[in-house]
Design a protein around this motif. Structure first.
Motif, PDB file in Angstrom:
ATOM      1  N   LEU A 333       0.845  -1.192   0.000  1.00 24.90           N
ATOM      2  CA  LEU A 333       0.000   0.000   0.000  1.00 24.90           C
ATOM      3  C   LEU A 333       0.879   1.240   0.000  1.00 24.90           C
ATOM      4  CD1 LEU A 333      -2.771  -1.065   2.536  1.00 24.90           C
ATOM      5  CD2 LEU A 333      -2.826  -1.158   0.038  1.00 24.90           C
ATOM      6  N   PRO A 334       0.608   2.198  -0.865  1.00 27.66           N
ATOM      7  CA  PRO A 334       1.543   3.309  -1.066  1.00 27.66           C
ATOM      8  C   PRO A 334       1.566   4.344   0.043  1.00 27.66           C
ATOM      9  CG  PRO A 334      -0.405   3.603  -2.428  1.00 27.66           C
ATOM     10  CD  PRO A 334      -0.525   2.243  -1.804  1.00 27.66           C
ATOM     11  N   ALA A 335       0.496   4.467   0.821  1.00 28.20           N
ATOM     12  CA  ALA A 335       0.417   5.542   1.816  1.00 28.20           C
ATOM     13  C   ALA A 335      -0.129   4.987   3.122  1.00 28.20           C
ATOM     14  CB  ALA A 335      -0.471   6.679   1.307  1.00 28.20           C
ATOM     15  N   PRO A 336       0.741   4.684   4.102  1.00 32.43           N
ATOM     16  CA  PRO A 336       0.264   4.137   5.371  1.00 32.43           C
ATOM     17  C   PRO A 336      -0.795   4.994   6.057  1.00 32.43           C
ATOM     18  CG  PRO A 336       2.635   3.889   5.210  1.00 32.43           C
ATOM     19  CD  PRO A 336       2.216   4.723   4.033  1.00 32.43           C
ATOM     20  N   LYS A 337      -0.749   6.297   5.837  1.00 31.48           N
ATOM     21  CA  LYS A 337      -1.725   7.161   6.487  1.00 31.48           C
ATOM     22  C   LYS A 337      -3.107   7.075   5.837  1.00 31.48           C
ATOM     23  CE  LYS A 337       1.766  10.333   8.256  1.00 31.48           C
ATOM     24  NZ  LYS A 337       2.303  11.709   8.277  1.00 31.48           N
ATOM     25  N   ARG A 338      -3.191   6.364   4.712  1.00 36.33           N
ATOM     26  CA  ARG A 338      -4.493   6.090   4.081  1.00 36.33           C
ATOM     27  C   ARG A 338      -4.727   4.580   3.978  1.00 36.33           C
ATOM     28  NH1 ARG A 338      -2.499   9.847   0.288  1.00 36.33           N
ATOM     29  NH2 ARG A 338      -2.397   8.199  -1.278  1.00 36.33           N
ATOM     30  N   ARG A 339      -4.134   3.867   4.908  1.00 34.72           N
ATOM     31  CA  ARG A 339      -4.159   2.406   4.872  1.00 34.72           C
ATOM     32  C   ARG A 339      -5.587   1.849   4.923  1.00 34.72           C
ATOM     33  NH1 ARG A 339      -0.422   1.361   8.775  1.00 34.72           N
ATOM     34  NH2 ARG A 339       1.205   0.925   7.224  1.00 34.72           N
ATOM     35  N   GLY A 340      -6.406   2.384   5.809  1.00 34.64           N
ATOM     36  CA  GLY A 340      -7.764   1.881   5.955  1.00 34.64           C
ATOM     37  C   GLY A 340      -8.592   2.075   4.699  1.00 34.64           C
ATOM     38  N   ARG A 341      -8.477   3.241   4.081  1.00 39.20           N
ATOM     39  CA  ARG A 341      -9.217   3.504   2.844  1.00 39.20           C
ATOM     40  C   ARG A 341      -8.763   2.574   1.728  1.00 39.20           C
ATOM     41  NH1 ARG A 341      -7.386   8.103  -1.053  1.00 39.20           N
ATOM     42  NH2 ARG A 341      -5.869   6.391  -1.322  1.00 39.20           N
ATOM     43  N   ASP A 342      -7.433   2.417   1.595  1.00 42.49           N
ATOM     44  CA  ASP A 342      -6.897   1.583   0.523  1.00 42.49           C
ATOM     45  C   ASP A 342      -7.275   0.115   0.709  1.00 42.49           C
ATOM     46  OD1 ASP A 342      -5.813   3.858  -0.543  1.00 42.49           O
ATOM     47  OD2 ASP A 342      -3.779   3.490   0.187  1.00 42.49           O
ATOM     48  N   LEU A 343      -7.294  -0.350   1.953  1.00 47.50           N
ATOM     49  CA  LEU A 343      -7.729  -1.725   2.204  1.00 47.50           C
ATOM     50  C   LEU A 343      -9.208  -1.901   1.848  1.00 47.50           C
ATOM     51  CD1 LEU A 343      -5.908  -2.626   5.537  1.00 47.50           C
ATOM     52  CD2 LEU A 343      -5.525  -3.655   3.289  1.00 47.50           C
ATOM     53  N   GLY A 344      -9.991  -0.837   2.036  1.00 47.60           N
ATOM     54  CA  GLY A 344     -11.390  -0.888   1.627  1.00 47.60           C
ATOM     55  C   GLY A 344     -11.518  -1.069   0.123  1.00 47.60           C
ATOM     56  N   ILE A 345     -10.627  -0.432  -0.642  1.00 46.89           N
ATOM     57  CA  ILE A 345     -10.633  -0.616  -2.088  1.00 46.89           C
ATOM     58  C   ILE A 345     -10.236  -2.051  -2.437  1.00 46.89           C
ATOM     59  CG2 ILE A 345      -9.557   0.116  -4.248  1.00 46.89           C
ATOM     60  CD1 ILE A 345      -9.325   2.933  -2.995  1.00 46.89           C
TER      61      ILE A 345
END
Length: 395
Positions: A333-345
């Motif tokens: 995942l490219p941005a740990p601070k957006r980890r939750g959103r990216d995992l949702g994708i």
């Protein structure tokens, strides 16, 4: 040689694995057994159509809310608070299903339950990325392999004859989920891992390079394997009946459970190898390759023995793939601070197959039989293997 860098405590890893299994228990028994029984009791002869509508609407709600609550947990940096709220809300709504006296009321409850369930599941998935360093993600993947096995086991438990009535089964499932998720929130106490929240990768461990193409390949590979896994899960019983006419749904459940239990040590072994060698993608490529082989064997099978052998090869490999992918994707995942959103994708790879699979089945099975469908799924798994193989040596 083992890396000397910071490691997460075994206590947290074990409790997190239990909580992740609790997440599976929260929806597997309900969606596979308890909800169809409720729909059947309220709809009568139109049960198939109503169940399809409930399932489709629930999948849409799950997809959207998983991204939303993952993103909200990113913004607030309070994963455990969201998990606790979702645990309470989903448990209460699950028990409330017993009070539904109409299909519209049941649909409304299922929608609200999906919202609160993903309020728990999305930050729970992201919490692992905040706390588990890359050198332990293979071990994490092994622990995550328990989730589907326990989900299936709890389905058998709550429906055991004489154990509980229809309403009490809902209470039993909710109690099991609370008992599995709550200990991680209360007693997990993970060691702080501030470096996991930096946008730069861990400096002391060879790691997969995060890039748009890497993320896209990981997403597409999981989607392709999930399409095959979802189709086989839905139609395994009918396919096996073509070889063994008296094969029962109970026989199918036992076969599926045996595969899930066997996949646990294999996933641990694959994860341990990935942790020791610093090559997290290689086991995924191998598992996708064996999934394709299993599907080819199934497509060519003309007897029950090769059919079951092919199924075992595919299902074991797919189970290892999905468990390890759930943990190793945290590295790319490219941005740990957006980890939750990216995992949702990434979670869309779990819901999209339920929309694709019926169309694929209707188009292929009447004309080419199950062999044609398995052949196409073998191609999909082989494509996933090829994509991952290009990443397997990345550091």
């Amino acid at each position: 040689m083992d890396d000397p860098g910071p490691r997460q405590s075994l206590r947290f890893l074990l409790l997190y694995g239990l909580a992740a299994a609790g997440g599976a228990v929260a929806y597997v028994p309900f969606l596979t057994i308890l909800l169809p029984l409720r729909v059947n009791a309220l709809s009568g002869n139109d049960n198939v159509e109503w169940l399809a509508m409930v399932t489709f609407g629930g999948a849409i709600a799950a997809s959207a809310t998983n991204i939303a609550f993952g993103w909200l947990s990113d913004l607030t940096r309070r994963r455990r608070s969201w998990i606790a709220l979702g645990l309470c809300g989903s448990s209460l709504l699950l028990v409330a299903m017993a009070q539904a006296t109409s299909l519209t009321g049941l649909i409304a409850l299922v929608f609200c339950w999906q919202v609160t369930l993903n309020m728990m599941l999305a930050p729970l998935a992201a919490w692992a990325g905040d706390c588990v360093p890359d050198r332990q993600k293979g071990l994490l993947g092994g622990l995550l392999a328990f989730a589907p096995a326990l989900g299936a086991s709890c389905s058998a438990l709550v429906t055991y004859p004489g154990l509980a009535g229809p309403d009490a089964r809902l209470v039993l499932v909710a109690a099991l989920v609370v008992a599995m998720v709550l200990p991680a929130l209360l007693f997990g106490k993970p060691h702080p891992m501030p470096h996991l929240m930096d946008d730069a990768p861990e400096k002391d461990l060879p790691r997969v390079i995060s890039s748009p193409s890497t993320v896209a390949k990981m997403w597409a590979a999981r989607l392709l394997v999930q399409i095959a896994e979802a189709a086989l899960f839905a139609y395994l019983f009918f396919w096996l009946r073509s070889f063994i006419p008296d094969f029962t749904d109970s026989d199918t459940a036992r076969l599926f459970g045996l595969v899930l239990l066997t996949a646990i040590p294999l996933s641990f072994a694959a994860g341990r190898w990935a942790d020791r060698t610093g090559r997290p993608i290689a086991p995924l490529a191998v598992a996708a390759g064996f999934s394709a082989i299993g599907l080819v064997v199934m497509a060519l099978a003309h007897g029950v023995v090769p059919a079951i052998v092919g199924y075992f090869i595919f299902s074991l490999a797919a189970s290892v793939f999905l468990a390890q992918h759930s943990s190793q994707v945290l590295q790319v995942l490219p941005a740990p601070k957006r980890r939750g959103r990216d995992l949702g994708i990434f979670n869309l790879t779990n819901t999209i197959p339920s929309l694709i699979m019926p169309v694929m089945t209707i188009a292929l099975v009447p004309r080419f039989g199950f062999s044609g469908m398995f052949a196409l799924m073998a191609v999909l798994a082989a494509v996933a293997c090829a994509m991952l193989a290009t990443m397997a040596r990345a550091r």
